[in-house]
Design a protein around this motif. Structure first.
Motif, short mmCIF file in Angstrom:
data_model
loop_
_atom_site.label_atom_id
_atom_site.label_comp_id
_atom_site.label_asym_id
_atom_site.label_seq_id
_atom_site.Cartn_x
_atom_site.Cartn_y
_atom_site.Cartn_z
N GLY B 17 0.82 -1.21 0.00
CA GLY B 17 0.00 0.00 0.00
C GLY B 17 0.85 1.25 0.00
O GLY B 17 0.43 2.33 -0.38
N ILE B 18 2.09 1.07 0.43
CA ILE B 18 2.99 2.22 0.51
C ILE B 18 3.50 2.61 -0.88
O ILE B 18 3.76 3.77 -1.15
CB ILE B 18 4.16 1.86 1.43
N VAL B 125 4.27 -4.01 6.91
CA VAL B 125 3.76 -4.58 5.66
C VAL B 125 4.29 -5.95 5.29
O VAL B 125 3.68 -6.67 4.53
CB VAL B 125 4.00 -3.60 4.48
N SER B 126 5.45 -6.35 5.83
CA SER B 126 6.09 -7.60 5.38
C SER B 126 5.55 -8.89 5.98
O SER B 126 5.64 -9.94 5.35
CB SER B 126 7.58 -7.57 5.69
N TYR B 127 5.07 -8.83 7.22
CA TYR B 127 4.80 -10.08 7.93
C TYR B 127 3.86 -11.01 7.18
O TYR B 127 4.16 -12.19 6.96
CB TYR B 127 4.24 -9.82 9.34
N VAL B 141 -5.61 -10.65 13.29
CA VAL B 141 -6.47 -10.29 14.42
C VAL B 141 -6.30 -8.78 14.61
O VAL B 141 -5.19 -8.25 14.48
CB VAL B 141 -6.08 -11.09 15.70
N GLU B 142 -7.41 -8.11 14.87
CA GLU B 142 -7.37 -6.65 14.90
C GLU B 142 -7.00 -6.15 16.30
O GLU B 142 -7.61 -6.52 17.29
CB GLU B 142 -8.75 -6.11 14.52
N PHE B 353 -1.41 -0.66 6.35
CA PHE B 353 -0.91 -1.63 7.33
C PHE B 353 -1.97 -2.65 7.71
O PHE B 353 -1.85 -3.34 8.72
CB PHE B 353 -0.41 -0.89 8.58
N GLY B 354 -3.00 -2.74 6.89
CA GLY B 354 -4.09 -3.68 7.18
C GLY B 354 -5.39 -2.92 7.38
O GLY B 354 -5.40 -1.72 7.66
#
Lengths: 165, 397
Positions: B17-18, B125-127, B141-142, B353-354
């Motif tokens: 997204g970046i 962003v990578s995980y 999970v939020e 970031f989600g």
């Protein structure tokens, strides 16, 4: 909050940038603007803060300033040591800084003038002739690389990519 | 044209997204960027000088796959000094090409097809993508602002299945700036042990903690044998470009990571490793000075956002601040794009970031006070303008 630590923090920030607003300083230290202003006024009264100035690259401003650092050896007087001679030297407005030093000479004198000749004349006519001044060695500043923590050349610019995760 | 050569798994990976923002920003001039995820301090000179010295003296070869023994020893000493942890430099520490590689190796070393990896969001962003590439199934999970973006035991429990293998945590956190206290870690550790999970913890921002002292998950009883501790030099020592990170963990897991690394990258750059050794030996005071400066800017930003009426969670770690922009009625992307085009300030939309980041923006304070103050001023103008427009819309004007 520990006032003495707060004073040191305010001093540190002002010495880095004396034009920073009290509001910004307060925001960085989590106190309100009025507290910062109160502390600054107190430090000015106590002569902890002596002056606000700007660091200027005079060569870029195309002025004709010449600066010399003069090592002065002095014959210290009974009871007053160096203080009396130091005073006779620093009262000259051309003397911008004066320090008592350890080592091979006693006083370091920083003199500013409009030309090499002017500074050299000052040293020979006014400084070297003072009573108790034993010898002077004059060094002219040829180039400033760094002063007061600031690099004069095109230091280190921000080379980062504009957006990164 | 040659798209058919690209593997389907990679094709299906969502683009960062970046990236979209980077592309817009790089077209514009005179932008104040709060979107940078790296320090604004160059690597301390003494570290650079040590690396240059090593190059001048011909240290330009491969090193052991695990990294220079001297570096592994310094890392072991550092972990003991800071966290009371004991890791054997010979078997339990691996130097990697940045923490990014450590994340990739850890996931590839432990995931078998069908294994589930819990990745709380908002997160770096990578995980997720790396876990997917390693063959794992990502379970998000939020994290909630009301819980200070700290994972709650109930939230963890609600997404556990009999296929859950790994929990991935990162505190201090990018993008929220959240930290986690020992008290908050304990119930999570209990759950991890009870369900026999593996914890991968990315602690790259550990030095940038502004309240209390950073506690590593590996310090908790019973956790060392089931934790891969990741850390590195990029953020604390301002060594982003040098690409030096490390993993510490049980010998068998580290051994598995070494196996992959020896085929994939051989070893991390030797000059970066010498720089890292110098950093650990002599640059801790430089790190403290940087942390002090970041802390000032953190307060400046927090006060700035709250003064303009934006709800803002207080970050206590890293160098990011995550204010909510929900009150403007705009989405994260609309806000970020509008702010950029109209006021030339770049921030990263929280949605990058989600989905849990929707309604937030991430602002990095790795910039000078002058730049930050000006950015705050422009953001305030933008927010006020949007509020006025919103009010007009409501009143039907």
């Amino acid at each position: 909050m520990d006032d003495s630590q707060l004073k040191l923090d305010v001093l540190e920030l002002i010495s880095q940038n004396s034009r920073q607003s009290s509001e910004t300083i307060g925001s960085m230290l989590n106190v309100d603007k009025e507290t910062v202003e109160r502390i600054i006024k107190q430090l000015e009264r106590e002569k902890v803060i002596l002056k606000y100035s700007a660091l200027i690259d005079w060569d870029k401003a195309e002025s004709d300033k010449v600066t010399a650092l003069i090592d002065v050896r002095v014959d210290p007087q009974r009871e007053v040591g160096f203080d009396k001679v130091a005073r006779r030297i620093y009262l000259f407005p051309e003397v911008k800084s004066l320090y008592l030093m350890s080592g091979t000479y006693d006083l370091s004198v920083l003199v500013e003038g409009h030309s090499l000749k002017e500074v050299a004349f000052f040293v020979s006519n006014r400084l070297a002739t003072l009573e108790h001044v034993v010898s002077t060695t004059t060094h002219f500043i040829l180039k400033r690389y760094k002063e007061d923590g600031v690099v004069f050349e095109d230091g280190e610019s921000d080379k980062r990519m504009v957006v990164t995760p | 044209m040659s798209k058919k050569f690209v593997a389907r798994s990679v094709d299906l990976l969502p683009p960062s997204g970046i990236r979209k923002f980077f592309d817009i920003v790089s077209q514009m001039e005179d932008v104040i960027s709060l979107g940078v995820g790296e320090p604004d301090f160059a690597t301390p000179w003494k570290i650079r000088e040590a690396a240059i010295y090593s190059i001048e003296h011909g240290y330009t070869t491969y090193t052991s796959n695990r990294g220079l023994p001297e570096l592994r020893e310094e890392i072991a000493r550092y972990l003991t000094r800071r966290h009371g942890l004991l890791y054997d430099p010979a078997q339990e520490i691996l130097v990697t090409v940045g923490v990014s590689q450590a994340i990739d190796l850890a996931l590839r070393a432990v995931l078998s097809p069908g294994d589930e990896v819990i990745v709380p969001q908002p997160s770096f962003v990578s995980y997720g993508p790396l876990a997917t590439l390693a063959g794992g199934i990502v379970v998000n999970v939020e994290l909630k602002e009301e819980s200070r973006f700290v994972l709650q035991p109930e939230e963890l429990e609600s997404c556990l299945t009999d296929r859950t293998k790994v929990l991935f945590l990162s505190y201090p956190n990018n993008p929220t700036g959240a930290i986690i206290t020992r008290q908050e870690m304990e119930p999570l550790a209990e759950l991890i042990k009870r369900h026999d999970l593996l914890l991968i913890t990315d602690e790259v921002y550990s030095e940038l903690t502004y309240e209390g002292k950073h506690v590593s998950f590996a310090e908790l009883p019973g956790m060392r044998e089931r934790t891969i501790l990741l850390n590195g030099f990029s953020k604390a020592f301002s060594m982003t470009g040098w690409r030096i990170g490390y993993a510490a963990g049980p010998a068998d897991i580290i051994g598995a990571m070494v196996k992959i690394a020896q085929y994939a990258t051989m070893c991390p750059p030797i000059m970066g490793q010498y720089a890292a050794i110098e950093g650990l030996r002599s640059a801790e005071a430089d790190v403290e000075a940087m942390v002090k400066e970041y802390n000032r800017r953190r307060k400046l930003m927090l006060n700035g956002f709250r003064d303009m009426g934006l709800k803002c969670f207080e970050p206590r770690g890293a160098f990011y601040i995550f204010p909510s922009i929900k009150s403007t009625g705009l989405t994260s992307e609309e806000f970020a794009e509008g702010l950029l085009r109209e006021y030339q300030v770049a921030v990263v939309p929280g949605s990058a970031f989600g989905s849990a980041g929707e309604g937030f923006i991430r602002c990095s304070y790795a910039s000078s006070v002058t730049a930050l103050s000006e950015a705050l001023r422009r953001i305030e103008e933008f927010v006020n303008k949007e509020r006025r427009a919103g009010n007009r819309a409501i009143s039907g004007a």
